[in-house]
Design an enzyme around this catalytic site. Structure first.
Site, mmCIF file in Angstrom:
data_model
loop_
_atom_site.group_PDB
_atom_site.id
_atom_site.type_symbol
_atom_site.label_atom_id
_atom_site.label_comp_id
_atom_site.label_asym_id
_atom_site.label_seq_id
_atom_site.Cartn_x
_atom_site.Cartn_y
_atom_site.Cartn_z
ATOM 1 N N GLU A 123 -18.759 -3.402 -9.986
ATOM 2 C CA GLU A 123 -18.194 -2.822 -11.212
ATOM 3 C C GLU A 123 -16.883 -2.084 -10.947
ATOM 4 O O GLU A 123 -15.937 -2.157 -11.736
ATOM 5 C CB GLU A 123 -19.215 -1.850 -11.827
ATOM 6 N N ILE A 130 -14.230 2.287 -15.653
ATOM 7 C CA ILE A 130 -14.694 1.773 -16.958
ATOM 8 C C ILE A 130 -15.764 0.694 -16.744
ATOM 9 O O ILE A 130 -15.526 -0.272 -16.021
ATOM 10 C CB ILE A 130 -13.543 1.140 -17.777
ATOM 11 N N GLU A 184 -2.181 -0.167 -4.726
ATOM 12 C CA GLU A 184 -2.802 -0.900 -3.634
ATOM 13 C C GLU A 184 -1.993 -0.646 -2.368
ATOM 14 O O GLU A 184 -0.775 -0.407 -2.450
ATOM 15 C CB GLU A 184 -2.792 -2.399 -3.936
ATOM 16 N N LYS A 199 -8.779 -9.063 -11.207
ATOM 17 C CA LYS A 199 -9.762 -8.400 -12.076
ATOM 18 C C LYS A 199 -10.086 -9.288 -13.277
ATOM 19 O O LYS A 199 -11.232 -9.383 -13.705
ATOM 20 C CB LYS A 199 -9.206 -7.064 -12.576
#
Ligand SMILES: NC(=O)c1ccc[n+]([C@@H]2O[C@H](COP(=O)([O-])OP(=O)(O)OC[C@H]3O[C@@H](n4cnc5c(N)ncnc54)[C@H](OP(=O)(O)O)[C@@H]3O)[C@@H](O)[C@H]2O)c1
Length: 418
Positions: A123, A130, A184, A199
Site C-alpha cells: 500500500e 493514502i 527519490e 504507481k
C-alpha cells in the site's frame, strides 16, 4: 498468522522510510511488532538504532526462521526483487514500498503469490499515506469504475507548487524536495514521470485488473515544462499538475496515461499542493470521491507500512479481484488527446501527426498549438518531448474512438486558423 502472533520483522533499508518506520515501531509497543534485524548496504554509516541490529548480508534475515515478516524499503529495485521473491518462496510475508520493483515485475510477483501462501502487501508504494490500493481492491469490487485521476508523485507536485506559488526555479525546488526526503534517491525517477507511471501500473491492476508493464503506458514528467506553459495556465485560471489518468471507454477498454495536464480550479486535484497526493475516483454507484493525503516522506510512508503490517494479523492478502474474479479490462491503444503543445521552432513539430489543429500561434513571445493527436502517435515518437517542445493535456482531454487517422494537415492551412 493469528491475531496474537508477534510480527518478527526483518527490515531491508534504513533510509528515509526505514529509519522512520523503525522509530515509530519502537514507540508503539501495542503493535506487537519487533524489528529483529536490519539489512543495509553500507556498514560504515552511523545509524540511529543499536549497531547489533545491522547487517549487510541479506541471508542473515532471509535464512532466519524466527523472522516471519520482511519489510523491504531499499533503493535498489533489482536487489529488492531478489529479496522479495526469495522471501515469498520461504513463506515469509512481505511488505514493500518499492513501486518500481513491483510495477516492473508484477507478472512474476502475481505468480509467486499464487504459488506460495505468503502475502505481499504494498500500500505504501502508491501515494504513501493514502489507502488507494486496498480501497480499489475492496470497496470498488462491484462498482464500475468510470475513471481515476490522480496526482501520485509528491516530489513533482512539490516542485510545481514551489515554481508556481513561490516562483522558485526548478533546481532550487528539486533541492528542497530532496532535503525534505520527498524525492527519490534518483531524481530522474520523479521528474521524468517514471515513479508516477509505476504507481499507476499498480492502480491499473487493482482498479481494473490490468496487468501491464510501466513502459506500456504513455508517460512523461515535468522536465520540459517552462515559464510559458505556466503563464498560459495562469491566464486561463488553471493549474499545471502531473496527472495520471485512467478512463473506461465505451468499448470497455481503459485509456491510461501520465502527463502534465491543465487542471481547472473546480477540480479537487487543483487543491493538492506540495508533497500531497490526491486521487479522484468516479464510479457508477458511489459517483465522485476524492482521496487526499501525504504522498511522500518517511513518516507518511511508514504509516501505510504499519497499516499493511496490521492487515497481516488477519491474514489479509490481495485477491486481485478485478483480475481473477471479474473480466479484466484491457488498455486502450485507440484514443486521442486534446493537447496544448508549446514549441521553440515549428521545424521540430510533426504537424502531420495531429488529427486536427484548432489553433496555432507562432509569434516571437508565444508559440503553441492546440489540437488533437492520437495516443499511438505519441507513444511511437519522441519529437513532442525534445527540441524545446512540451505538451500539456487539456482538462477532459481524452477523445475516445479516434480512428488514429492522420489527416494531411499542411502548414499553410493551419496558419490561416490562427
Ligand atoms: N521517500 C519516500 O517518500 C518514499 C515514499 C514511498 C515509497 N518509497 C520507496 O521506499 C524505498 C526506500 O526509499 P527511501 O526514500 O527510504 O530511500 P533512501 O533514503 O535512499 O534509503 C535507501 C536504503 O536502502 C538501502 N539499500 C540500498 N541498496 C541496498 C541493498 N542492495 N541491500 C540492502 N540495503 C540497501 C540503503 O542502505 P545504506 O543506508 O547503507 O545506504 C538505504 O538504507 C524506495 O523503493 C522508494 O521508492 C519512498
Amino acid at each position: 498468522m493469528k491475531n496474537d502472533k508477534q510480527l518478527n520483522i526483518g527490515l531491508f533499508g534504513f533510509g528515509v522510510v526505514g529509519e522512520a518506520l523503525y522509530h515509530i515501531l519502537s514507540q508503539t509497543p501495542t503493535l506487537n511488532a519487533i524489528i529483529k534485524r536490519i539489512c543495509v548496504k553500507d556498514s560504515s554509516k552511523k545509524r540511529s538504532a543499536p549497531e547489533a541490529l545491522f547487517t549487510t548480508e541479506a541471508n542473515d534475515i532471509l535464512h532466519d526462521e524466527d523472522i516471519n515478516v520482511i519489510v523491504e524499503v531499499i533503493s535498489d529495485s533489482d536487489a529488492a526483487f531478489s529479496i522479495v521473491s526469495q522471501a515469498l518462496q520461504k513463506n515469509k510475508h512481505v511488505v514493500s514500498a518499492s513501486k518500481k520493483m513491483i510495477a516492473e515485475n508484477i507478472e512474476t510477483l502475481l505468480a509467486l503469490q499464487q504459488q506460495y501462501i505468503s502475502s505481499l502487501l504494498y500500500e505504501s508504494s502508491a501515494c504513501a499515506s493514502i489507502p488507494v490500493l486496498r480501497n480499489l481492491e475492496e470497496y470498488y469490487d462491484n462498482d464500475l469504475l468510470h475513471s481515476l485521476q490522480g496526482i501520485v508523485n509528491g516530489s513533482t507536485n512539490f516542485i510545481l507548487t514551489k515554481m508556481l506559488e513561490e516562483k522558485l526555479d526548478f533546481t532550487t525546488a528539486l533541492k528542497q524536495a530532496q532535503d525534505l526526503g520527498f524525492a527519490e534517491p534518483d531524481p530522474k525517477l520523479d521528474v521524468e514521470g517514471y515513479d508516477a507511471v509505476s504507481k499507476w501500473t499498480e492502480v491499473l491492476l487493482h482498479g481494473y485488473g490490468i496487468v501491464t508493464h510501466p513502459t506500456n503506458t504513455l508517460f512523461t514528467g515535468i522536465q520540459n515544462l517552462n515559464d510559458k506553459n505556466v503563464a498560459y495556465a495562469a491566464l486561463h485560471n488553471q493549474e499545471i499538475k502531473l496527472v495520471a489518468n485512467a478512463k473506461k471507454l465505451e468499448d470497455g477498454t481503459v485509456a491510461a496515461f501520465v502527463l502534465p495536464q491543465f487542471v481547472e480550479k473546480t477540480n479537487p486535484l487543483s487543491f493538492v499542493k506540495n508533497e500531497y497526493n490526491g486521487v479522484l475516483v468516479e464510479s457508477s454507484i458511489a459517483d465522485k470521491q476524492f482521496f487526499y493525503g501525504k504522498g511522500a516522506g518517511g513518516v507518511a510512508t511508514a504509516s501505510a507500512i504499519i497499516s499493511d503490517l496490521s492487515a497481516l494479523r488477519y491474514n489479509y492478502k490481495y485477491e486481485y479481484k478485478k483480475l481473477y474474479n471479474h473480466i479484466p479490462s484491457q488498455l486502450s491503444k485507440n484514443f486521442g488527446l486534446k493537447i496544448y503543445l508549446s514549441f521553440q521552432s515549428l521545424e521540430f513539430v510533426a504537424i502531420p501527426e495531429f488529427e486536427n489543429i484548432e489553433k496555432l500561434i507562432d509569434e516571437a513571445g508565444e508559440k503553441y498549438i492546440l489540437g488533437t493527436i492520437s495516443v499511438s502517435n505519441l507513444v511511437k515518437n519522441r519529437w513532442w518531448k525534445q527540441d524545446g517542445n512540451s505538451i500539456v493535456v487539456l482538462p477532459n482531454g481524452i477523445v475516445a474512438n479516434t480512428q488514429a487517422k492522420i489527416k494531411d494537415v499542411k502548414k499553410e492551412d493551419i496558419v490561416e486558423l490562427v
